[in-house]
Design a protein around this motif. Sequence first.
Motif, PDB file in Angstrom:
ATOM      1  N   ASP A 114      -2.861   2.703  -7.724  1.00 39.23           N
ATOM      2  CA  ASP A 114      -3.981   3.543  -7.332  1.00 39.23           C
ATOM      3  C   ASP A 114      -3.558   4.367  -6.127  1.00 39.23           C
ATOM      4  OD1 ASP A 114      -7.572   2.822  -7.053  1.00 39.23           O
ATOM      5  OD2 ASP A 114      -6.462   4.715  -7.163  1.00 39.23           O
ATOM      6  N   PHE A 119      -9.108  -3.374  -3.759  1.00 44.85           N
ATOM      7  CA  PHE A 119     -10.013  -2.477  -4.473  1.00 44.85           C
ATOM      8  C   PHE A 119      -9.213  -1.397  -5.209  1.00 44.85           C
ATOM      9  CE2 PHE A 119     -13.118  -4.938  -2.898  1.00 44.85           C
ATOM     10  CZ  PHE A 119     -13.659  -4.662  -1.655  1.00 44.85           C
ATOM     11  N   TYR A 132       0.027  -7.265   1.534  1.00 42.64           N
ATOM     12  CA  TYR A 132      -1.192  -8.032   1.737  1.00 42.64           C
ATOM     13  C   TYR A 132      -1.306  -9.019   0.585  1.00 42.64           C
ATOM     14  CZ  TYR A 132      -6.211  -8.959   2.279  1.00 42.64           C
ATOM     15  OH  TYR A 132      -7.431  -9.549   2.449  1.00 42.64           O
ATOM     16  N   ASP A 164      -5.540   5.527  -3.656  1.00 41.72           N
ATOM     17  CA  ASP A 164      -6.343   5.407  -2.446  1.00 41.72           C
ATOM     18  C   ASP A 164      -6.968   4.020  -2.408  1.00 41.72           C
ATOM     19  OD1 ASP A 164      -9.273   7.089  -1.048  1.00 41.72           O
ATOM     20  OD2 ASP A 164      -7.698   5.877  -0.130  1.00 41.72           O
ATOM     21  N   VAL A 165      -6.277   3.108  -1.763  1.00 43.54           N
ATOM     22  CA  VAL A 165      -6.752   1.732  -1.659  1.00 43.54           C
ATOM     23  C   VAL A 165      -6.884   1.373  -0.184  1.00 43.54           C
ATOM     24  CG1 VAL A 165      -6.306  -0.688  -2.215  1.00 43.54           C
ATOM     25  CG2 VAL A 165      -5.615   1.115  -3.817  1.00 43.54           C
ATOM     26  N   ARG A 166      -8.031   0.896   0.194  1.00 42.61           N
ATOM     27  CA  ARG A 166      -8.256   0.536   1.589  1.00 42.61           C
ATOM     28  C   ARG A 166      -7.344  -0.615   1.985  1.00 42.61           C
ATOM     29  NH1 ARG A 166     -14.246  -0.955   3.345  1.00 42.61           N
ATOM     30  NH2 ARG A 166     -14.538   1.150   2.554  1.00 42.61           N
ATOM     31  N   VAL A 167      -6.651  -0.460   3.068  1.00 44.56           N
ATOM     32  CA  VAL A 167      -5.746  -1.518   3.548  1.00 44.56           C
ATOM     33  C   VAL A 167      -6.543  -2.780   3.832  1.00 44.56           C
ATOM     34  CG1 VAL A 167      -4.198  -2.178   5.424  1.00 44.56           C
ATOM     35  CG2 VAL A 167      -4.085   0.122   4.460  1.00 44.56           C
ATOM     36  N   GLY A 168      -6.007  -3.889   3.364  1.00 44.87           N
ATOM     37  CA  GLY A 168      -6.685  -5.160   3.552  1.00 44.87           C
ATOM     38  C   GLY A 168      -7.617  -5.529   2.417  1.00 44.87           C
ATOM     39  N   THR A 169      -7.561  -4.739   1.339  1.00 44.98           N
ATOM     40  CA  THR A 169      -8.407  -5.008   0.181  1.00 44.98           C
ATOM     41  C   THR A 169      -7.594  -4.954  -1.100  1.00 44.98           C
ATOM     42  OG1 THR A 169      -9.031  -2.747  -0.435  1.00 44.98           O
ATOM     43  CG2 THR A 169     -10.250  -3.766   1.380  1.00 44.98           C
ATOM     44  N   TYR A 188       0.794  -1.218   0.000  1.00 48.80           N
ATOM     45  CA  TYR A 188       0.000   0.000   0.000  1.00 48.80           C
ATOM     46  C   TYR A 188       0.835   1.280   0.000  1.00 48.80           C
ATOM     47  CZ  TYR A 188      -3.711  -3.276   1.090  1.00 48.80           C
ATOM     48  OH  TYR A 188      -4.587  -4.326   1.047  1.00 48.80           O
ATOM     49  N   SER A 189       2.063   1.192   0.467  1.00 47.43           N
ATOM     50  CA  SER A 189       2.894   2.391   0.561  1.00 47.43           C
ATOM     51  C   SER A 189       4.345   1.962   0.671  1.00 47.43           C
ATOM     52  CB  SER A 189       2.502   3.205   1.790  1.00 47.43           C
ATOM     53  OG  SER A 189       2.741   2.456   2.968  1.00 47.43           O
TER      54      SER A 189
END
Length: 123
Positions: free
Chosen positions: A99, A108, A59, A101-106, A52-53
Amino acid sequence: QVRLMESGGGSVQAGESLTLSCVASGSAIDYYAMGWFRQVSGYEREGVAVIYSPGGTPYYARDVKDRFTISRDDAKKTIYLQMNNLQPEDTAMYYCAADVDVRVGTFFFDGSWGQGTQVTVSS
């Protein structure tokens, strides 16, 4: 918008390894979540791994968690997917995605996608 290009796919035997690369252009990737997805013809695309970052905790999808490793080198604007102990069910087209803005744990993702690189695993 960031553009993505994957490489490193190929044909291997079960139990072998491959490393996929995805190079970004047009933008730095520091602020992007970066992920790997795969798709088998006729089926929906599924998430494989995401980071994510920079320095973030990756994940993974359940069926690859102990075999695949995602990493990123933001200075090179590149992400990697190290795939060990490949199995025939890993055969798919693999896509890189970015992307902001991706929700952590997904998985999406709704941003940029590469063209894909084919991975074929024979038994």
